[in-house]
Design an enzyme around this catalytic site. Sequence first.
Site, mmCIF file in Angstrom:
data_model
loop_
_atom_site.group_PDB
_atom_site.id
_atom_site.type_symbol
_atom_site.label_atom_id
_atom_site.label_comp_id
_atom_site.label_asym_id
_atom_site.label_seq_id
_atom_site.Cartn_x
_atom_site.Cartn_y
_atom_site.Cartn_z
ATOM 1 N N LEU A 174 0.853 -1.193 0.000
ATOM 2 C CA LEU A 174 0.000 0.000 0.000
ATOM 3 C C LEU A 174 0.881 1.232 0.000
ATOM 4 O O LEU A 174 1.822 1.334 0.801
ATOM 5 C CB LEU A 174 -0.891 0.008 1.243
ATOM 6 C CG LEU A 174 -1.728 1.271 1.468
ATOM 7 C CD1 LEU A 174 -2.935 1.271 0.536
ATOM 8 C CD2 LEU A 174 -2.190 1.370 2.915
ATOM 9 N N GLU A 178 3.734 9.791 2.815
ATOM 10 C CA GLU A 178 4.742 10.502 2.028
ATOM 11 C C GLU A 178 5.745 11.183 2.950
ATOM 12 O O GLU A 178 5.501 11.302 4.165
ATOM 13 C CB GLU A 178 4.057 11.531 1.133
ATOM 14 C CG GLU A 178 3.087 10.905 0.134
ATOM 15 C CD GLU A 178 2.519 11.917 -0.846
ATOM 16 O OE1 GLU A 178 2.868 13.116 -0.768
ATOM 17 O OE2 GLU A 178 1.719 11.494 -1.707
ATOM 18 N N ALA A 227 3.933 13.850 4.625
ATOM 19 C CA ALA A 227 2.529 13.560 4.939
ATOM 20 C C ALA A 227 2.441 12.244 5.681
ATOM 21 O O ALA A 227 2.434 11.181 5.077
ATOM 22 C CB ALA A 227 1.702 13.505 3.655
ATOM 23 N N ASP A 250 -9.507 1.675 8.783
ATOM 24 C CA ASP A 250 -10.223 1.045 9.895
ATOM 25 C C ASP A 250 -9.949 -0.457 9.937
ATOM 26 O O ASP A 250 -9.714 -1.032 11.002
ATOM 27 C CB ASP A 250 -11.727 1.309 9.793
ATOM 28 C CG ASP A 250 -12.111 2.683 10.325
ATOM 29 O OD1 ASP A 250 -11.283 3.292 11.023
ATOM 30 O OD2 ASP A 250 -13.225 3.150 10.045
ATOM 31 N N LEU A 251 -9.946 -1.091 8.774
ATOM 32 C CA LEU A 251 -9.634 -2.513 8.727
ATOM 33 C C LEU A 251 -8.178 -2.760 9.118
ATOM 34 O O LEU A 251 -7.864 -3.738 9.808
ATOM 35 C CB LEU A 251 -9.907 -3.064 7.327
ATOM 36 C CG LEU A 251 -11.376 -3.117 6.909
ATOM 37 C CD1 LEU A 251 -11.507 -3.554 5.456
ATOM 38 C CD2 LEU A 251 -12.171 -4.055 7.803
ATOM 39 N N GLU A 252 -7.285 -1.861 8.682
ATOM 40 C CA GLU A 252 -5.874 -2.005 9.042
ATOM 41 C C GLU A 252 -5.691 -1.918 10.551
ATOM 42 O O GLU A 252 -4.945 -2.716 11.147
ATOM 43 C CB GLU A 252 -5.041 -0.913 8.364
ATOM 44 C CG GLU A 252 -3.556 -0.971 8.738
ATOM 45 C CD GLU A 252 -2.751 0.191 8.165
ATOM 46 O OE1 GLU A 252 -1.537 0.236 8.428
ATOM 47 O OE2 GLU A 252 -3.332 1.052 7.467
ATOM 48 N N GLY A 303 19.991 -9.235 32.143
ATOM 49 C CA GLY A 303 21.039 -8.934 31.161
ATOM 50 C C GLY A 303 20.839 -9.633 29.837
ATOM 51 O O GLY A 303 21.104 -9.059 28.774
ATOM 52 N N GLY A 344 -1.529 5.207 11.906
ATOM 53 C CA GLY A 344 -1.990 6.340 12.711
ATOM 54 C C GLY A 344 -1.372 6.272 14.087
ATOM 55 O O GLY A 344 -1.473 5.258 14.766
#
Length: 394
Positions: free
Chosen positions: A130, A134, A137, A248-250, A355, A379
């Site tokens: 997908l 950017e 953006a 929303d699905l993502e 550790g 998001g």
Amino acid sequence: MASNSGTASFDLSEEHRAILETADRFGRNELYPLAPRMDAEEWWPEEIFPLLGRNGFLGVTVPGEYGGAESDLLSAGLILQGFSRWNHALALSWVAHDNLCLNNIFRNGNEAQHKRYLPGLCAGTAIGALGLTEPGAGSDALGSMRTTARRDGDDYVLNGSKLYITNGPVADVLLVYAKTAPDKGAKGISAFIVESHFPGFKVAQKLIKMGFRGSQTAELVFEDCRVPAENLVGRENTGVAVVMSGLDLERAMISPICLGVAERALELSIDYAKTRTQFGRPIGDFQMIQSRLAEMYVAVETMRVFTYRVLSAANEMEVGGGGRGEIHALTAASVMYAADTMNRVLDHAVQIHGGSGYIWESEVNRLFRATKLLEIGAGTTEVRKLIISGELLK
């Protein structure tokens, strides 16, 4: 399966339990052995997607006529959960392919696009990605988008760039958003199916990450990239609906990654608490360690219920739906809670390991380095809070 109402309990059906167990077994046997090299070298196993296709793990929500599994979003989420326990980097690449690209094309594309692209994506002979974010953006992906698409005869000509694109270096088919009417702002965005061999498309650079290192990430550049007009998804300037329902699905599908990682961290921590000895006793005998394990267990169980509840609700989302209403708030809440909770679980896990948990090559360290991405991707946590509060105050 229980009701989807907010007050109902939620349990998996026998069928869904079998799907999770199958994905877990495949993840342990086939994906787990790849994880150390993928993390150490940012290596990509080229044979893995065809193997996923042959085993029926691709095109989960797509009809059988295109090579899909004809299942639902909850099933896809369970596969993702099972994979994430054993190789979260590969799981991230899987969800970018199967949910962000393949499922989006299925939900929003036309029949000709279905016939051309779905069979290869379902078989794993083509890898999907997908292209939304950017360089300038990120959280304002729509308003600040600068990539443009101009109609020129039978083609659109794309110019611009995309950044932080999962599967970018290895993708064959990309769902890319660009502005076809820049003067209209977010209302002037369209979606296109771009093939990596189209003239003017190139991978500008492969990006090296802190976590999820085997999952390939890139900056992509479009320089007079010619895309056939028939590869426009939906109508011109209607890309926002595709973006919002896809997001929303993502978000619903990011939560299972968090759940799978947290489950594995708890399992590793329990094993370590039983076998690591200090002062002549297993460290699991000490109440401070017991306290951390108890908190991890409660966190994992609450993540599980919320994740399944939201996946089940997202199952019912109509094509073109999303980006508004309860499902918009629910998916944002699910991933916000899951990512934040995974962070706390892994903090406990590393502390229990002491550790050894701070050593780069250790499995728990690999899991720990994965925590931050899921508070940023799909998001940021801050954007998720804005979505939730915005819906509550409407």
